[in-house]
Design a protein around this motif. Structure first.
Motif, PDB file in Angstrom:
ATOM      1  N   ILE A  25       0.839  -1.202   0.000  1.00  0.00           N
ATOM      2  CA  ILE A  25       0.000   0.000   0.000  1.00  0.00           C
ATOM      3  C   ILE A  25       0.872   1.248   0.000  1.00  0.00           C
ATOM      4  CG2 ILE A  25      -1.592   1.352   1.434  1.00  0.00           C
ATOM      5  CD1 ILE A  25      -2.973  -1.295   2.142  1.00  0.00           C
ATOM      6  N   PHE A  26       1.930   1.230   0.805  1.00  0.00           N
ATOM      7  CA  PHE A  26       2.824   2.395   0.832  1.00  0.00           C
ATOM      8  C   PHE A  26       3.569   2.570  -0.487  1.00  0.00           C
ATOM      9  CE2 PHE A  26       2.560   2.584   5.512  1.00  0.00           C
ATOM     10  CZ  PHE A  26       2.428   3.962   5.651  1.00  0.00           C
ATOM     11  N   ILE A  27       3.896   1.496  -1.159  1.00  0.00           N
ATOM     12  CA  ILE A  27       4.606   1.603  -2.436  1.00  0.00           C
ATOM     13  C   ILE A  27       3.678   2.100  -3.540  1.00  0.00           C
ATOM     14  CG2 ILE A  27       5.705   0.240  -4.269  1.00  0.00           C
ATOM     15  CD1 ILE A  27       6.952  -1.479  -2.054  1.00  0.00           C
ATOM     16  N   LEU A  28       2.432   1.591  -3.551  1.00  0.00           N
ATOM     17  CA  LEU A  28       1.550   1.849  -4.690  1.00  0.00           C
ATOM     18  C   LEU A  28       0.618   3.046  -4.525  1.00  0.00           C
ATOM     19  CD1 LEU A  28       0.555  -1.845  -5.476  1.00  0.00           C
ATOM     20  CD2 LEU A  28       2.266  -0.429  -6.630  1.00  0.00           C
ATOM     21  N   SER A  29       0.332   3.453  -3.309  1.00  0.00           N
ATOM     22  CA  SER A  29      -0.677   4.483  -3.094  1.00  0.00           C
ATOM     23  C   SER A  29      -0.043   5.848  -2.808  1.00  0.00           C
ATOM     24  CB  SER A  29      -1.566   4.086  -1.906  1.00  0.00           C
ATOM     25  OG  SER A  29      -2.423   5.144  -1.573  1.00  0.00           O
ATOM     26  N   PRO A  30      -0.323   6.829  -3.649  1.00  0.00           N
ATOM     27  CA  PRO A  30       0.185   8.178  -3.379  1.00  0.00           C
ATOM     28  C   PRO A  30      -0.414   8.775  -2.095  1.00  0.00           C
ATOM     29  CG  PRO A  30      -0.554   8.004  -5.653  1.00  0.00           C
ATOM     30  CD  PRO A  30      -0.962   6.744  -4.948  1.00  0.00           C
ATOM     31  N   PHE A  31      -1.672   8.439  -1.787  1.00  0.00           N
ATOM     32  CA  PHE A  31      -2.279   8.937  -0.551  1.00  0.00           C
ATOM     33  C   PHE A  31      -1.516   8.419   0.663  1.00  0.00           C
ATOM     34  CE2 PHE A  31      -5.085   8.556   3.084  1.00  0.00           C
ATOM     35  CZ  PHE A  31      -5.578   9.853   3.181  1.00  0.00           C
ATOM     36  N   ALA A  32      -1.162   7.141   0.651  1.00  0.00           N
ATOM     37  CA  ALA A  32      -0.426   6.561   1.772  1.00  0.00           C
ATOM     38  C   ALA A  32       0.960   7.190   1.898  1.00  0.00           C
ATOM     39  CB  ALA A  32      -0.309   5.049   1.606  1.00  0.00           C
ATOM     40  N   GLN A  33       1.570   7.511   0.789  1.00  0.00           N
ATOM     41  CA  GLN A  33       2.887   8.142   0.826  1.00  0.00           C
ATOM     42  C   GLN A  33       2.803   9.576   1.348  1.00  0.00           C
ATOM     43  OE1 GLN A  33       4.308   7.736  -3.173  1.00  0.00           O
ATOM     44  NE2 GLN A  33       4.519   5.506  -3.012  1.00  0.00           N
ATOM     45  N   ASN A  34       1.769  10.294   0.948  1.00  0.00           N
ATOM     46  CA  ASN A  34       1.631  11.686   1.369  1.00  0.00           C
ATOM     47  C   ASN A  34       1.101  11.815   2.793  1.00  0.00           C
ATOM     48  OD1 ASN A  34       2.555  12.622  -1.091  1.00  0.00           O
ATOM     49  ND2 ASN A  34       0.503  12.664  -1.972  1.00  0.00           N
ATOM     50  N   HIS A  35       0.358  10.821   3.263  1.00  0.00           N
ATOM     51  CA  HIS A  35      -0.218  10.848   4.602  1.00  0.00           C
ATOM     52  C   HIS A  35       0.243   9.609   5.371  1.00  0.00           C
ATOM     53  CE1 HIS A  35      -2.924  13.271   2.083  1.00  0.00           C
ATOM     54  NE2 HIS A  35      -3.017  14.042   3.160  1.00  0.00           N
ATOM     55  N   ALA A  36       1.556   9.488   5.531  1.00  0.00           N
ATOM     56  CA  ALA A  36       2.139   8.289   6.130  1.00  0.00           C
ATOM     57  C   ALA A  36       1.721   8.127   7.589  1.00  0.00           C
ATOM     58  CB  ALA A  36       3.654   8.331   6.023  1.00  0.00           C
ATOM     59  N   PHE A  37       1.581   9.218   8.323  1.00  0.00           N
ATOM     60  CA  PHE A  37       1.215   9.123   9.739  1.00  0.00           C
ATOM     61  C   PHE A  37      -0.191   8.557   9.897  1.00  0.00           C
ATOM     62  CE2 PHE A  37      -0.336  10.926  13.763  1.00  0.00           C
ATOM     63  CZ  PHE A  37       0.631  10.401  14.606  1.00  0.00           C
ATOM     64  N   ILE A  38      -1.126   9.057   9.109  1.00  0.00           N
ATOM     65  CA  ILE A  38      -2.515   8.576   9.183  1.00  0.00           C
ATOM     66  C   ILE A  38      -2.579   7.110   8.755  1.00  0.00           C
ATOM     67  CG2 ILE A  38      -4.817   8.843   8.194  1.00  0.00           C
ATOM     68  CD1 ILE A  38      -4.170  11.851   7.927  1.00  0.00           C
ATOM     69  N   THR A  39      -1.893   6.769   7.676  1.00  0.00           N
ATOM     70  CA  THR A  39      -1.892   5.390   7.202  1.00  0.00           C
ATOM     71  C   THR A  39      -1.246   4.456   8.224  1.00  0.00           C
ATOM     72  OG1 THR A  39      -1.691   6.261   4.957  1.00  0.00           O
ATOM     73  CG2 THR A  39      -1.289   3.917   5.252  1.00  0.00           C
TER      74      THR A  39
END
Length: 70
Positions: free
Chosen positions: A28-42
């Motif tokens: 999810i962290f590799i493929l999702s830009p949302f997860a990369q930009n909001h790492a703390f929430i993810t």
């Protein structure tokens, strides 16, 4: 399912399930830009999911043991 089979499933299956879950979070962290930009929430969500499952199992087992002792 008897106690021995259930225990073996717990001892063998739970680590594999955890490994699959961790690999899924990494993907999810590799493929999702949302997860990369909001790492703390993810990260908080990724930590709360197994914690919530474990807490619900613990509470359910405690309630069952409490009802037996009544």
């Amino acid at each position: 399912m008897d106690k021995d089979n259930r225990f073996a499933l717990l001892v063998i299956g739970l680590p594999f399930l955890g490994l699959i879950y961790c690999l899924g979070i990494i993907l999810i962290f590799i493929l999702s830009p949302f997860a990369q930009n909001h790492a703390f929430i993810t990260g908080i969500l990724a930590a709360m999911i197994p914690f919530s499952i474990a807490a619900s199992i613990w509470i359910r087992a405690s309630a069952k043991a409490y009802d037996r002792n009544k």
